[in-house]
Write a protein that holds these residues in place. Structure first.
Motif, short mmCIF file in Angstrom:
data_model
loop_
_atom_site.label_atom_id
_atom_site.label_comp_id
_atom_site.label_asym_id
_atom_site.label_seq_id
_atom_site.Cartn_x
_atom_site.Cartn_y
_atom_site.Cartn_z
N UNK A 38 0.91 -1.07 0.00
CA UNK A 38 0.06 -0.11 0.02
C UNK A 38 0.80 1.17 -0.05
N UNK A 39 2.12 1.09 0.24
CA UNK A 39 3.13 2.43 0.42
C UNK A 39 3.54 2.57 -1.04
N UNK A 40 3.19 3.93 -1.59
CA UNK A 40 3.65 4.37 -2.78
C UNK A 40 5.19 4.36 -3.01
N UNK A 41 5.80 4.58 -1.84
CA UNK A 41 7.29 4.53 -1.72
C UNK A 41 7.95 3.23 -1.31
N UNK A 42 7.34 2.11 -1.34
CA UNK A 42 7.91 0.86 -1.31
C UNK A 42 8.81 0.54 -2.25
N UNK A 43 9.98 -0.47 -1.89
CA UNK A 43 10.98 -0.56 -2.77
C UNK A 43 11.56 -1.95 -2.34
N UNK A 44 12.26 -2.46 -3.38
CA UNK A 44 13.01 -4.01 -3.35
C UNK A 44 14.27 -3.52 -2.75
N UNK A 45 14.58 -4.22 -1.60
CA UNK A 45 15.55 -4.03 -0.50
C UNK A 45 16.94 -4.98 -1.20
N UNK A 46 16.58 -6.21 -1.62
CA UNK A 46 17.62 -6.91 -1.94
C UNK A 46 17.93 -7.04 -3.47
N UNK A 47 18.91 -6.25 -3.79
CA UNK A 47 19.36 -5.86 -5.00
C UNK A 47 20.74 -5.47 -5.29
N UNK A 48 21.08 -5.50 -6.36
CA UNK A 48 22.53 -4.91 -6.64
C UNK A 48 22.64 -3.50 -6.74
N UNK A 49 21.23 -2.81 -7.00
CA UNK A 49 21.24 -1.25 -7.27
C UNK A 49 22.01 -0.89 -8.46
N UNK A 50 22.00 -1.47 -9.36
CA UNK A 50 22.74 -1.26 -10.42
C UNK A 50 22.05 -1.62 -11.72
N UNK A 73 25.09 2.84 -18.11
CA UNK A 73 23.41 3.36 -17.33
C UNK A 73 24.20 4.05 -15.86
N UNK A 74 23.41 3.29 -14.89
CA UNK A 74 23.68 4.01 -13.48
C UNK A 74 23.65 2.91 -12.54
N UNK A 75 24.31 3.37 -11.26
CA UNK A 75 24.28 2.89 -10.05
C UNK A 75 23.07 3.71 -9.23
N UNK A 76 22.20 3.30 -8.84
CA UNK A 76 21.10 3.86 -8.08
C UNK A 76 20.34 3.04 -6.99
N UNK A 77 20.05 3.49 -6.00
CA UNK A 77 19.28 2.53 -4.90
C UNK A 77 18.04 2.45 -5.50
#
Length: 429
Positions: free
Chosen positions: A45-57, A108-112
């Motif tokens: 339900x949170x519009x700001x939810x995100x995937x935590x376990x990731x390479x972030x790249x 491309x980019x590294x971005x959390x």
């Protein structure tokens, strides 16, 4: 736009997408811009939810998708660094650099994900033709005459049924859409486990990403937006008992022992050490009657390669290009889905084959020794390696006869130079 969780009416959607992270949000935007009416469902339900376990790249193959989405200025504004990288091997560092008087290397980019996921989900919510339905979790599929024609979803206000000509599973490696559609799953064991943490004040050589191929263990350090660096270790599972006894001590000791290790003791850890001890590689057919799978729902690769975000965005683009006309009644949907499936298999199956093999936590095989050693010794081979690591070329081009012949010549020349400089004490590729 974002719809309230209490909405009960089917608004005549063409496509229903389950999952509003990278793949799902990108597909919703790209489909809606082509005239498709999209219901974008997100179980959280949170519009700001995100995937935590990731390479972030995000690998360079996805740059055109970010560009089409119009996200490049917003990503640049966050300060997300380019995902330039260098790779440590037993032959030294592979350090790709642009050719003299040549173009810059693709990037491309590294971005959390805490930055990227809300950004792309917000764009989807603002896109005309997209209804973002938060707090909606798919609990089943609606089927008629052997094909899927919608979903059943639970929300805080109760159950609802949403019908559409196409249901898209963008709901990750444990895809509920794939399960309800009966799509078979191929699971390949990953004999490495992984842990990562986020740090501040952690300088990296050259200010760029570092990856260590320790054969078979792995590690990487990626600079990200807001001055944060992601450090990850991916050891052979034989080390797992020791890690479990002292996770923090084992994690820090592993990093300190890396060749030219980042100065972790002077840095500030700003997150927990998180990870997984079992992360299989998953492959599924990307389509079924009335169903398409994108992102990790279709193919989950080894996280050590950092390709998941890029492939999520690319698969969303391939799907939108293939099915948009048919989804609005201007073509044959089954033929369009077949086109998407062929594109997905052609572009990713070879990469996944190699990733599955390397997930066995083994040393480099002869072909890998040939290519990696040559890339550490020759600038043009390093650029060739960069194109492959960025998923801009496939295995057939990476291992083409011309590339193999050039790598062989580089190593023969190196052996000749080394032999004239010192006694030869062991064989080298």
């Amino acid at each position: 736009m974002t719809k309230p969780e209490s909405a009960e009416q089917d608004h005549g959607y063409d496509v229903v997408i389950s999952g509003a992270s990278l793949a799902g949000s990108a597909a919703a935007i790209l489909l809606a811009r082509r005239g498709v009416r999209v219901a974008l469902l997100e179980r959280r339900s949170d519009p700001d939810a995100y995937k935590v376990l990731c390479t972030h790249s995000i690998t360079a193959n996805a740059y055109p998708v970010l560009d089409e989405l119009g996200l490049i200025p917003a990503v640049e504004k966050t300060g997300a660094p380019h995902n330039d990288a260098r790779w440590h091997t037993r032959w030294g560092w592979i350090e790709p650099k642009a050719a003299p008087r040549g173009p810059e290397l693709p990037h491309a980019y590294n971005i959390r994900r805490s930055t990227l996921d809300p950004m792309i989900r917000s764009l989807a919510a603002r896109t005309p033709g997209v209804d973002l339905l938060l707090g909606h979790q798919v609990t089943g599929l609606v089927r008629e005459a052997g094909r899927t024609v919608g979903v059943r979803a639970s929300a805080p206000q109760g159950e609802r049924e949403i019908r559409a000509g196409l249901v898209v599973g963008a709901d990750g490696k444990d895809s509920a859409v794939a399960k309800y559609a009966g799509v078979p799953t191929q699971r390949h064991e990953n004999t490495r486990f992984g842990y990562l943490a986020h740090f501040r004040n952690l300088p990296l050589d050259g200010g760029i990403g570092q990856t260590w191929f320790l054969e078979p263990d792995m590690a990487y350090a990626f600079p990200n937006d807001d001055g944060v660096t992601v450090l990850a270790v991916l050891p052979d599972k034989k080390h797992l008992p020791a890690f479990r006894e002292d996770l923090e001590g084992s994690f820090l000791s592993f990093i300190r022992a890396l060749p030219e290790a980042p100065p972790i003791d002077g840095a500030e850890r700003i997150s927990k050490i998180i990870g997984t001890v079992d992360y299989p590689l998953i492959s599924r057919e990307p389509t079924a009657p009335g169903v398409a799978l994108i992102g990790d729902a279709a193919l989950t690769s080894d996280p050590l390669w950092g390709v998941g975000c890029g492939w999520a965005l690319q698969s969303a683009q391939w799907l939108a290009e293939a099915v948009a006309p048919a989804a609005t009644g201007r073509g044959d949907l089954d033929r369009s889905l077949a086109l998407y499936a062929r594109t997905h298999r052609r572009r990713l199956r070879g990469h996944q084959f190699l990733a599955v093999d390397y997930a066995k936590a083994r040393p480099f095989n002869p072909g890998e020794r040939l290519m990696f050693s040559a890339a550490a010794r020759d600038a043009s081979m390093a650029r060739h390696m960069h194109l492959f690591a960025s998923r801009l070329i496939g295995p057939m081009r990476f291992l083409s006869p011309v590339a193999l012949a050039k790598a062989t010549a580089v190593n023969i020349r190196h052996r000749g130079t080394a032999a004239s400089a010192r006694p030869r004490t062991h064989s080298e590729p």
